[in-house]
Design a protein around this motif. Structure first.
Motif, PDB file in Angstrom:
ATOM      1  N   LEU B  97       0.844  -1.200   0.000  1.00 59.98           N
ATOM      2  CA  LEU B  97       0.000   0.000   0.000  1.00 59.98           C
ATOM      3  C   LEU B  97       0.872   1.240   0.000  1.00 59.98           C
ATOM      4  O   LEU B  97       0.635   2.195  -0.737  1.00 59.98           O
ATOM      5  CB  LEU B  97      -0.910  -0.003   1.226  1.00 59.98           C
ATOM      6  N   GLN B  98       1.893   1.191   0.843  1.00 60.07           N
ATOM      7  CA  GLN B  98       2.778   2.348   0.930  1.00 60.07           C
ATOM      8  C   GLN B  98       3.493   2.575  -0.403  1.00 60.07           C
ATOM      9  O   GLN B  98       3.617   3.709  -0.867  1.00 60.07           O
ATOM     10  CB  GLN B  98       3.801   2.121   2.036  1.00 60.07           C
ATOM     11  N   ALA B  99       3.952   1.501  -1.009  1.00 61.94           N
ATOM     12  CA  ALA B  99       4.690   1.648  -2.253  1.00 61.94           C
ATOM     13  C   ALA B  99       3.792   2.181  -3.361  1.00 61.94           C
ATOM     14  O   ALA B  99       4.210   3.013  -4.166  1.00 61.94           O
ATOM     15  CB  ALA B  99       5.286   0.301  -2.661  1.00 61.94           C
ATOM     16  N   SER B 100       2.558   1.710  -3.387  1.00 63.29           N
ATOM     17  CA  SER B 100       1.686   2.140  -4.474  1.00 63.29           C
ATOM     18  C   SER B 100       1.181   3.558  -4.264  1.00 63.29           C
ATOM     19  O   SER B 100       0.641   4.162  -5.180  1.00 63.29           O
ATOM     20  CB  SER B 100       0.506   1.177  -4.608  1.00 63.29           C
ATOM     21  N   SER B 101       1.358   4.091  -3.071  1.00 63.58           N
ATOM     22  CA  SER B 101       0.943   5.468  -2.845  1.00 63.58           C
ATOM     23  C   SER B 101       2.101   6.439  -3.057  1.00 63.58           C
ATOM     24  O   SER B 101       2.003   7.608  -2.698  1.00 63.58           O
ATOM     25  CB  SER B 101       0.419   5.627  -1.422  1.00 63.58           C
ATOM     26  N   GLN B 102       3.183   5.943  -3.614  1.00 68.37           N
ATOM     27  CA  GLN B 102       4.389   6.743  -3.824  1.00 68.37           C
ATOM     28  C   GLN B 102       4.896   7.363  -2.518  1.00 68.37           C
ATOM     29  O   GLN B 102       5.346   8.499  -2.474  1.00 68.37           O
ATOM     30  CB  GLN B 102       4.172   7.853  -4.857  1.00 68.37           C
ATOM     31  N   GLY B 103       4.786   6.590  -1.487  1.00 64.81           N
ATOM     32  CA  GLY B 103       5.370   7.031  -0.229  1.00 64.81           C
ATOM     33  C   GLY B 103       4.545   8.029   0.551  1.00 64.81           C
ATOM     34  O   GLY B 103       5.014   8.567   1.548  1.00 64.81           O
ATOM     35  N   VAL B 104       3.331   8.298   0.101  1.00 66.91           N
ATOM     36  CA  VAL B 104       2.499   9.234   0.849  1.00 66.91           C
ATOM     37  C   VAL B 104       2.000   8.594   2.140  1.00 66.91           C
ATOM     38  O   VAL B 104       2.021   9.207   3.204  1.00 66.91           O
ATOM     39  CB  VAL B 104       1.312   9.713  -0.017  1.00 66.91           C
ATOM     40  N   LEU B 105       1.587   7.371   2.010  1.00 65.08           N
ATOM     41  CA  LEU B 105       1.067   6.671   3.186  1.00 65.08           C
ATOM     42  C   LEU B 105       2.197   6.373   4.160  1.00 65.08           C
ATOM     43  O   LEU B 105       3.325   6.120   3.770  1.00 65.08           O
ATOM     44  CB  LEU B 105       0.404   5.364   2.761  1.00 65.08           C
ATOM     45  N   GLN B 106       1.837   6.422   5.423  1.00 60.75           N
ATOM     46  CA  GLN B 106       2.813   6.074   6.448  1.00 60.75           C
ATOM     47  C   GLN B 106       2.344   4.854   7.210  1.00 60.75           C
ATOM     48  O   GLN B 106       1.152   4.559   7.268  1.00 60.75           O
ATOM     49  CB  GLN B 106       2.997   7.240   7.417  1.00 60.75           C
ATOM     50  N   LEU B 107       3.318   4.172   7.779  1.00 64.01           N
ATOM     51  CA  LEU B 107       3.015   2.965   8.526  1.00 64.01           C
ATOM     52  C   LEU B 107       3.409   3.156   9.983  1.00 64.01           C
ATOM     53  O   LEU B 107       4.434   3.751  10.280  1.00 64.01           O
ATOM     54  CB  LEU B 107       3.789   1.761   7.975  1.00 64.01           C
ATOM     55  N   ALA B 108       2.572   2.663  10.856  1.00 67.10           N
ATOM     56  CA  ALA B 108       2.915   2.611  12.272  1.00 67.10           C
ATOM     57  C   ALA B 108       2.558   1.226  12.766  1.00 67.10           C
ATOM     58  O   ALA B 108       1.388   0.865  12.838  1.00 67.10           O
ATOM     59  CB  ALA B 108       2.170   3.681  13.055  1.00 67.10           C
ATOM     60  N   ALA B 109       3.590   0.448  13.045  1.00 65.98           N
ATOM     61  CA  ALA B 109       3.355  -0.948  13.412  1.00 65.98           C
ATOM     62  C   ALA B 109       3.454  -1.115  14.922  1.00 65.98           C
ATOM     63  O   ALA B 109       4.285  -0.496  15.574  1.00 65.98           O
ATOM     64  CB  ALA B 109       4.375  -1.843  12.723  1.00 65.98           C
ATOM     65  N   ASN B 110       2.572  -1.911  15.439  1.00 66.54           N
ATOM     66  CA  ASN B 110       2.627  -2.303  16.846  1.00 66.54           C
ATOM     67  C   ASN B 110       2.579  -3.816  16.899  1.00 66.54           C
ATOM     68  O   ASN B 110       1.976  -4.458  16.041  1.00 66.54           O
ATOM     69  CB  ASN B 110       1.444  -1.727  17.622  1.00 66.54           C
ATOM     70  N   THR B 111       3.205  -4.352  17.901  1.00 66.61           N
ATOM     71  CA  THR B 111       3.157  -5.802  18.070  1.00 66.61           C
ATOM     72  C   THR B 111       2.466  -6.132  19.378  1.00 66.61           C
ATOM     73  O   THR B 111       2.415  -5.315  20.287  1.00 66.61           O
ATOM     74  CB  THR B 111       4.565  -6.407  18.091  1.00 66.61           C
ATOM     75  N   SER B 112       1.939  -7.312  19.444  1.00 65.87           N
ATOM     76  CA  SER B 112       1.289  -7.732  20.677  1.00 65.87           C
ATOM     77  C   SER B 112       1.329  -9.248  20.764  1.00 65.87           C
ATOM     78  O   SER B 112       1.737  -9.927  19.834  1.00 65.87           O
ATOM     79  CB  SER B 112      -0.154  -7.245  20.735  1.00 65.87           C
ATOM     80  N   THR B 113       0.918  -9.726  21.897  1.00 68.77           N
ATOM     81  CA  THR B 113       0.817 -11.163  22.100  1.00 68.77           C
ATOM     82  C   THR B 113      -0.643 -11.522  22.287  1.00 68.77           C
ATOM     83  O   THR B 113      -1.354 -10.853  23.035  1.00 68.77           O
ATOM     84  CB  THR B 113       1.611 -11.592  23.341  1.00 68.77           C
ATOM     85  N   VAL B 114      -1.086 -12.515  21.595  1.00 72.07           N
ATOM     86  CA  VAL B 114      -2.477 -12.947  21.687  1.00 72.07           C
ATOM     87  C   VAL B 114      -2.501 -14.327  22.337  1.00 72.07           C
ATOM     88  O   VAL B 114      -1.726 -15.207  21.980  1.00 72.07           O
ATOM     89  CB  VAL B 114      -3.128 -13.012  20.286  1.00 72.07           C
ATOM     90  N   THR B 135      -3.501 -23.311  26.911  1.00 70.85           N
ATOM     91  CA  THR B 135      -3.350 -21.973  26.333  1.00 70.85           C
ATOM     92  C   THR B 135      -1.920 -21.798  25.848  1.00 70.85           C
ATOM     93  O   THR B 135      -0.987 -22.339  26.409  1.00 70.85           O
ATOM     94  CB  THR B 135      -3.656 -20.870  27.356  1.00 70.85           C
ATOM     95  N   ARG B 136      -1.823 -21.054  24.801  1.00 73.75           N
ATOM     96  CA  ARG B 136      -0.499 -20.731  24.270  1.00 73.75           C
ATOM     97  C   ARG B 136      -0.552 -19.320  23.739  1.00 73.75           C
ATOM     98  O   ARG B 136      -1.629 -18.747  23.561  1.00 73.75           O
ATOM     99  CB  ARG B 136      -0.109 -21.717  23.179  1.00 73.75           C
ATOM    100  N   ASN B 137       0.605 -18.787  23.506  1.00 72.51           N
ATOM    101  CA  ASN B 137       0.680 -17.423  23.011  1.00 72.51           C
ATOM    102  C   ASN B 137       1.107 -17.413  21.562  1.00 72.51           C
ATOM    103  O   ASN B 137       1.832 -18.287  21.124  1.00 72.51           O
ATOM    104  CB  ASN B 137       1.690 -16.620  23.827  1.00 72.51           C
ATOM    105  N   ASN B 138       0.641 -16.424  20.863  1.00 72.97           N
ATOM    106  CA  ASN B 138       1.103 -16.216  19.506  1.00 72.97           C
ATOM    107  C   ASN B 138       1.299 -14.724  19.299  1.00 72.97           C
ATOM    108  O   ASN B 138       0.648 -13.914  19.942  1.00 72.97           O
ATOM    109  CB  ASN B 138       0.083 -16.772  18.509  1.00 72.97           C
ATOM    110  N   SER B 139       2.202 -14.414  18.428  1.00 75.09           N
ATOM    111  CA  SER B 139       2.498 -13.004  18.181  1.00 75.09           C
ATOM    112  C   SER B 139       1.533 -12.437  17.153  1.00 75.09           C
ATOM    113  O   SER B 139       1.051 -13.155  16.290  1.00 75.09           O
ATOM    114  CB  SER B 139       3.926 -12.851  17.678  1.00 75.09           C
ATOM    115  N   ALA B 140       1.299 -11.156  17.278  1.00 77.30           N
ATOM    116  CA  ALA B 140       0.416 -10.489  16.332  1.00 77.30           C
ATOM    117  C   ALA B 140       0.989  -9.129  15.997  1.00 77.30           C
ATOM    118  O   ALA B 140       1.803  -8.581  16.746  1.00 77.30           O
ATOM    119  CB  ALA B 140      -0.981 -10.334  16.918  1.00 77.30           C
ATOM    120  N   ILE B 141       0.572  -8.629  14.862  1.00 76.48           N
ATOM    121  CA  ILE B 141       1.016  -7.293  14.468  1.00 76.48           C
ATOM    122  C   ILE B 141      -0.200  -6.474  14.064  1.00 76.48           C
ATOM    123  O   ILE B 141      -1.192  -7.017  13.572  1.00 76.48           O
ATOM    124  CB  ILE B 141       2.050  -7.369  13.322  1.00 76.48           C
ATOM    125  N   HIS B 142      -0.151  -5.195  14.380  1.00 83.52           N
ATOM    126  CA  HIS B 142      -1.225  -4.276  14.033  1.00 83.52           C
ATOM    127  C   HIS B 142      -0.564  -3.094  13.344  1.00 83.52           C
ATOM    128  O   HIS B 142       0.220  -2.386  13.957  1.00 83.52           O
ATOM    129  CB  HIS B 142      -1.961  -3.816  15.282  1.00 83.52           C
TER     130      HIS B 142
END
Lengths: 283, 151
Positions: B97-114, B135-142
């Motif tokens: 998405l960022q690449a197709s917007s010619q760099g206009v879009l910005q990304l802010a990534a957060n990680t969490s455990t689910v 129960t077990r944990n898995n990583s997630a990204i937002h």
């Protein structure tokens, strides 16, 4: 025939083949092919290794034998090569600038690879972050490093995040900054015919870099996550950069279901919407 | 109990009867066959601009959906979520998405455990084993994909 046997005698696999081969006339034909064989043999080291693995007679390995009828064995490899076309010779990740400008140079960088074991990574990283006391006479590192960076690309991305999550949980109160980008990987593929034709492929793989810091980081930076927030992203919604940390700190007491981030989202969001203005002042 | 479970070893178990104390814990430890059922992840927030990436839907379709939200849907920001294996795909979508917007879009990534819950159901209903959960944990990204505010 005789000379052939004599030369090849080092490799007993080929001995039998040579003995079976009835027509000395074949030797002449093969000898002509030999030139090609030598050419391909000298320039393609990697091919040979793969053939060893596949169980094919790897004649070209013994370059000393090349001048002798051992090249008889070249045809089978050539056939095999034709099936695959190109072989990957090397893979290099292009150097990319550090995603965290202004970071001290001595920061520990953990490069997570696909095959890295999490226990190895974490064992090392945790020891450095917590600081070993009395390792060498003591009094050297009291409380360990302040910052660590986990990077990984491609299939190692998940593992990278897992490492960062584990460290956040174990160390506690770590500020996090996550950056995503494409990393360019240069792959050199070599033609199987050995005609010195090489292909360089530039591939882009997604990569992630996670900076974990005991010291506060810039909350305005996209991808910043304050310590102990389980759902920081949704709080950020309200204002793009501003007041992220404040809203986050307001949120925490509100979420009684600590380890269940998702279940508390709606509540968080509603609160955020409701007191959109009053969230900031308490600071 | 031992005999009923392993009829083949009944002759041995008779000798084992001599010291049942040492034997009984082994019976309890006897691994009963379980079927592992993975529950779905916990209920997730779903707004119009939330996109949950999975590995079943076609990649291009998911990318197109995000593009539609940003361009046609009038959203200034969307959230791309990925869990476990889908993290890679979520990152890929965000970067595309960022690449197709010619760099206009910005990304802010957060990680969490689910936290995920697996159900262990005994294969054989006659077994005395109880269904268990693990129960077990898995990583997630937002990843928040957004147009930066014009300032």
């Amino acid at each position: 025939m005789f000379t052939g046997c004599g030369v090849v005698s080092g490799q007993n696999q080929y001995l039998s083949r040579d003995a079976v081969r009835p027509h000395p006339g074949l030797d002449v034909n093969r000898a002509i092919q030999m030139e090609n064989g030598v050419a391909s043999g000298t320039c393609s080291v990697y091919q040979d290794q793969t053939y060893c693995n596949t169980g094919q007679p790897a004649v070209v390995n013994n370059s000393s034998n090349l001048l002798k009828p051992t090249t008889v064995q070249v045809p089978p490899p050539a056939i095999k090569l034709g099936q695959e076309g190109f072989k990957k010779v090397c893979r290099t990740e292009e150097d990319s600038p550090c995603p965290f400008p202004g970071l001290a140079s001595g920061v520990l960088e953990m490069r997570v690879k696909e095959g890295s074991k999490i226990r190895n990574l974490m064992g090392f990283a945790m020891a450095r972050m917590q600081g070993e006391k009395g390792v060498s006479g003591g009094s050297v590192s009291s409380d360990g490093l302040r910052q660590v960076v986990f990077t990984g690309s491609g299939r190692a991305v998940t593992k990278t995040i897992t490492c960062a999550e584990i460290m956040k949980r174990k160390v506690g109160s770590l500020h996090q900054l996550t950056k995503l980008r494409y990393k360019v990987v240069k792959e050199v593929w070599e033609s199987s015919e050995g005609e010195t034709s090489e292909m360089t492929v530039h591939r882009t793989v997604p990569s992630i870099s996670i900076l974990l810091s005991k010291d506060p980081l810039d909350p305005q930076e996209p991808g910043y996550q304050p310590p102990e927030t389980l759902s920081a992203l949704w709080e950020e919604k309200e204002g793009v950069g501003s007041g992220v940390s404040q809203t986050a700190t307001c949120k925490r007491p509100l979420g009684p279901l600590g380890p269940l981030p998702y279940s508390s989202f709606h509540q968080c969001k509603r609160v955020c919407l409701g007191e959109g203005v009053s969230v900031l002042p308490p600071h | 109990m031992t005999e009923s479970r392993n009829p083949g070893i009944s002759s041995i178990s008779q000798t084992a009867q001599a010291h049942p104390e040492s034997c009984s814990p082994a019976v309890e430890m006897d691994p009963v066959e379980y079927t592992l059922r993975k529950r779905l992840p916990r209920k997730l927030p779903k707004r119009r601009n939330d996109v949950y990436v999975n590995m079943k839907t076609d990649f291009r379709a998911q990318l197109a959906r995000c593009q539609k939200l940003l361009e046609g849907g009038g959203h200034r920001e969307i959230c791309v979520h990925g869990l476990g294996l889908a993290i890679n795909r979520a990152i890929n979508i965000a970067l595309q998405l960022q690449a197709s917007s010619q760099g206009v879009l910005q990304l802010a990534a957060n990680t969490s455990t689910v936290e995920l819950v697996d159900d262990l159901e005994p294969e054989d209903p006659d077994e005395a084993a109880e269904p268990m959960t693990r129960t077990r944990n898995n990583s997630a990204i937002h990843i928040k994909v957004f147009y930066p505010d014009p300032q």
